[in-house]
Write a protein that holds these residues in place. Structure first.
Motif, PDB file in Angstrom:
ATOM      1  N   THR A  35      -9.987 -35.109 -24.433  1.00 38.08           N
ATOM      2  CA  THR A  35     -11.419 -34.808 -24.289  1.00 38.08           C
ATOM      3  C   THR A  35     -12.193 -36.060 -23.892  1.00 38.08           C
ATOM      4  OG1 THR A  35     -11.885 -35.400 -26.594  1.00 38.08           O
ATOM      5  CG2 THR A  35     -11.237 -33.098 -26.144  1.00 38.08           C
ATOM      6  N   LEU A  36     -13.393 -35.847 -23.387  1.00 42.44           N
ATOM      7  CA  LEU A  36     -14.281 -36.951 -23.025  1.00 42.44           C
ATOM      8  C   LEU A  36     -14.670 -37.730 -24.284  1.00 42.44           C
ATOM      9  CD1 LEU A  36     -15.796 -38.313 -20.700  1.00 42.44           C
ATOM     10  CD2 LEU A  36     -17.712 -36.704 -21.103  1.00 42.44           C
ATOM     11  N   GLU A  37     -14.807 -37.027 -25.384  1.00 46.93           N
ATOM     12  CA  GLU A  37     -15.184 -37.708 -26.630  1.00 46.93           C
ATOM     13  C   GLU A  37     -14.111 -38.718 -27.050  1.00 46.93           C
ATOM     14  OE1 GLU A  37     -15.323 -35.183 -30.055  1.00 46.93           O
ATOM     15  OE2 GLU A  37     -16.345 -36.690 -31.313  1.00 46.93           O
ATOM     16  N   GLN A  38     -12.854 -38.285 -26.929  1.00 45.42           N
ATOM     17  CA  GLN A  38     -11.763 -39.218 -27.258  1.00 45.42           C
ATOM     18  C   GLN A  38     -11.865 -40.467 -26.384  1.00 45.42           C
ATOM     19  OE1 GLN A  38      -8.068 -37.110 -26.653  1.00 45.42           O
ATOM     20  NE2 GLN A  38      -8.119 -36.108 -28.650  1.00 45.42           N
ATOM     21  N   ALA A  39     -12.200 -40.248 -25.122  1.00 47.75           N
ATOM     22  CA  ALA A  39     -12.289 -41.380 -24.194  1.00 47.75           C
ATOM     23  C   ALA A  39     -13.442 -42.311 -24.580  1.00 47.75           C
ATOM     24  CB  ALA A  39     -12.463 -40.863 -22.773  1.00 47.75           C
ATOM     25  N   PHE A  40     -14.592 -41.756 -24.878  1.00 49.32           N
ATOM     26  CA  PHE A  40     -15.728 -42.593 -25.286  1.00 49.32           C
ATOM     27  C   PHE A  40     -15.403 -43.383 -26.555  1.00 49.32           C
ATOM     28  CE2 PHE A  40     -19.203 -42.371 -22.487  1.00 49.32           C
ATOM     29  CZ  PHE A  40     -19.326 -41.092 -21.960  1.00 49.32           C
ATOM     30  N   ASN A  41     -14.699 -42.735 -27.487  1.00 53.37           N
ATOM     31  CA  ASN A  41     -14.349 -43.432 -28.737  1.00 53.37           C
ATOM     32  C   ASN A  41     -13.459 -44.641 -28.483  1.00 53.37           C
ATOM     33  OD1 ASN A  41     -15.825 -41.685 -30.277  1.00 53.37           O
ATOM     34  ND2 ASN A  41     -14.071 -40.378 -30.822  1.00 53.37           N
TER      35      ASN A  41
END
Ligand SMILES: Nc1c(NC[C@H](O)[C@H](O)[C@H](O)CO)[nH]c(=O)[nH]c1=O
Ligand SMILES: CC(=O)[C@@H](O)COP(=O)(O)O
Length: 236
Positions: free
Chosen positions: A198-204
Motif C-alpha cells: 500500500t501507499l501507506e506502507q511506502a510513506f511509513n
C-alpha cells in the motif's frame, strides 16, 4: 581495537617424535567456544587478539610437554574485515532513483542525501541519475558501476502493488537488476527499492514511523564503499 579471536584446536594422531616446527596449518577439527566442553582441561574463552596469541604460545609450550598424549593444539586468530562509516570523505557515490511514485522516491532520496551529508560526503562527490521506473534502475546502475567513477551505487525506487501481477514483474526486475549490476560491474550496488502493498506502507518507510529506507541504504553504501576500497581492492 583488539579483535576477538577464538582458539582453534586440531586433534592429530599421537606422534612420538613430535617437533613443534612440524606444526602445519590444519583444518581445525574443533573450534572451542564458550559452550564447548569437549576439551576438559581448557576453558573455552573468546580472547582478545593479543591474548589469543599469548594463550596460543602458552598452549604450544605446554603442548610440547604433552606430546606423549598425542594431542596437538594449534591457535589461530580470526581476522575480521569490515567497512568503516567514518571514512566516507573522498568517496564518490551515484544514486539511481526511479521517477515512478516520486511522491515517495523524492523522500527516499532526501533521506539518502541527508545521510551522506552527515557522514561528510561532499555534494560534488554525489551524482543523482533519474530513471522512469524501478525496472530501469539495473541497466543504469550497471553502466555507472562499470565506469569505475564511483565507490558505491545507491538504487532507490518504490514499487507499490496494484490490481494485477505487474507488481511482481517490476519487483523481480528491479531486484535482479540491482543484484546483477553489482555482480557484473564489481561496484557495490545497494538495494534501496521499497516493495509495498500500500501507499501507506511506502510513506511509513520514506520518513514515517518506520524510518527512511533511503537513509538506511545510504549507510550501507558508505560501509560497502569503505570495505571495497580498504580491504577488497587490495586483494586483487
Ligand atoms: N508500477 C511501478 C512501476 N512501473 C514502471 C516500470 O518500472 C517501468 O518503468 C515500466 O514498466 C517501463 O519499463 N515502476 C516503479 O518504480 N514502481 C511501480 O509501482
Ligand atoms: C507495480 C505496478 O506496476 C503497479 O503500480 C501497476 O498497477 P496495476 O497492477 O493495477 O496495473
Amino acid at each position: 581495537m583488539a579483535t576477538a579471536a577464538f582458539v582453534e584446536f586440531s586433534l592429530l594422531p599421537r606422534q612420538s617424535n613430535f617437533n613443534p616446527s612440524q606444526l602445519q596449518p590444519h583444518r581445525p577439527l574443533l573450534s572451542l567456544s564458550s559452550h564447548n566442553t569437549s576439551i576438559p582441561k581448557l576453558t573455552a574463552a573468546a580472547l582478545s587478539f593479543s591474548q589469543s596469541q599469548g594463550f596460543g604460545c602458552a598452549i604450544e609450550k605446554r603442548q610440547c610437554k604433552e606430546q606423549e598424549r598425542g594431542v596437538l593444539v594449534q591457535t589461530s586468530a580470526v581476522r575480521e574485515l569490515t567497512g568503516s562509516l567514518t571514512s566516507a570523505q573522498g568517496h564518490r557515490f551515484a544514486i539511481v532513483v526511479a521517477r515512478f511514485n516520486d511522491l515517495i522516491t523524492k523522500k527516499l532520496l532526501e533521506g539518502a542525501l541527508n545521510t551522506f551529508k552527515s557522514y561528510s560526503v561532499r555534494e560534488e562527490d554525489i551524482d543523482v541519475v533519474w530513471v522512469p521506473g524501478s525496472f530501469e534502475i539495473g541497466v543504469v546502475a550497471q553502466q555507472l558501476g562499470k565506469s569505475r567513477k564511483y565507490q558505491s551505487i545507491l538504487c532507490i525506487g518504490a514499487v507499490i502493488k496494484g490490481d494485477t501481477s505487474h507488481y511482481d514483474a517490476v519487483v523481480n526486475a528491479a531486484t535482479s537488476g540491482v543484484l546483477s549490476a553489482g555482480l557484473n560491474s564489481g561496484t557495490p550496488c545497494i538495494f534501496g527499492v521499497l516493495t509495498c502493498d500500500t501507499l501507506e506502507q511506502a510513506f511509513n518507510r520514506a520518513g514515517g514511523k518506520a524510518g527512511n529506507k533511503g537513509a538506511e541504504a545510504a549507510l550501507t553504501a558508505i560501509e560497502m564503499a569503505s570495505l571495497f576500497e580498504h580491504h577488497l581492492k587490495p586483494l586483487q
